[in-house]
Design an enzyme around this catalytic site. Sequence first.
Site, PDB file in Angstrom:
ATOM      1  N   PHE A 164       0.412  -1.284   0.128  1.00 30.68           N
ATOM      2  CA  PHE A 164       0.067  -0.089  -0.223  1.00 30.68           C
ATOM      3  C   PHE A 164       1.020   1.512  -0.285  1.00 30.68           C
ATOM      4  O   PHE A 164       1.483   1.305   0.306  1.00 30.68           O
ATOM      5  CB  PHE A 164      -0.770   0.482   1.125  1.00 30.68           C
ATOM      6  CG  PHE A 164      -2.624  -0.672   0.770  1.00 30.68           C
ATOM      7  CD1 PHE A 164      -3.288  -0.409   0.653  1.00 30.68           C
ATOM      8  CD2 PHE A 164      -2.227  -2.268   1.774  1.00 30.68           C
ATOM      9  CE1 PHE A 164      -4.738  -0.949   0.167  1.00 30.68           C
ATOM     10  CE2 PHE A 164      -3.253  -2.802   1.532  1.00 30.68           C
ATOM     11  CZ  PHE A 164      -4.488  -2.327   1.162  1.00 30.68           C
ATOM     12  N   ASP A 165       0.174   2.685  -1.052  1.00 32.02           N
ATOM     13  CA  ASP A 165       0.675   3.774  -0.486  1.00 32.02           C
ATOM     14  C   ASP A 165       0.291   4.048   0.356  1.00 32.02           C
ATOM     15  O   ASP A 165      -0.836   3.544   0.948  1.00 32.02           O
ATOM     16  CB  ASP A 165       0.587   4.730  -2.568  1.00 32.02           C
ATOM     17  CG  ASP A 165       0.912   6.027  -2.271  1.00 32.02           C
ATOM     18  OD1 ASP A 165       1.855   6.153  -2.260  1.00 32.02           O
ATOM     19  OD2 ASP A 165      -0.053   6.785  -2.326  1.00 32.02           O
TER      20      ASP A 165
END
Length: 214
Positions: free
Chosen positions: A8-9
């Site tokens: 995940f960013d």
Amino acid sequence: MHHSTILFDLDGTLTDPREGITRSIQHALAKLGIDEPDLTKLEPFIGPPLLQAFMEFYGFDEARAWEAVGHYRERFKTVGLYENLLFDGVLEMLEHLRSQGRTLYVATSKPSVFAREIARHFAFDHHFKVIYGSELDGTRTNKVELIAHLIAEERFDPEHTLMIGDRKHDLIGAHRNGLQAVGVGYGFGSHAELMAESPAYYYATLPALRAGFS
């Protein structure tokens, strides 16, 4: 999306950092004699590496851009990183993914020291095996390099790994490392920006992203 490993960013994907980042950019510019009262004009700083953003958006040379980064961090590390909001439904989604037996990581261009404090403060750090970010000297702010480093450290199979982010940098970083990518439309990248990088999946909203993992 049955991938066993999910990256995940952070900014624009898990959290809405709009206020903290733009006010800290505003602070940095003011220190350099530039008045920018309209915070919306500073939203393009959310996502890309900060040093390069100062050079691109304000035409700074590298030395002046590093000076701006220093002023930015003065405010961000004490105030700005707490001016942040988890997107509604993020915690439930992370709990759901972990219950499915998936391994989760954060892969952000933000310095690790800030990313880990944000995750701790907003109580979502326990969902992630490791939170990977850049170094304060600028090392691994490029998502291609960051994801390559993460793969080398964790030794997972790129074929079974998914990168989720809201900016083109996330998708480029994934593709250059052999990962499939998900573009999300509720962050700070436009639909056109994301689709230009041909993500394997695109979800306009967080509930739609969550449904994609059912």
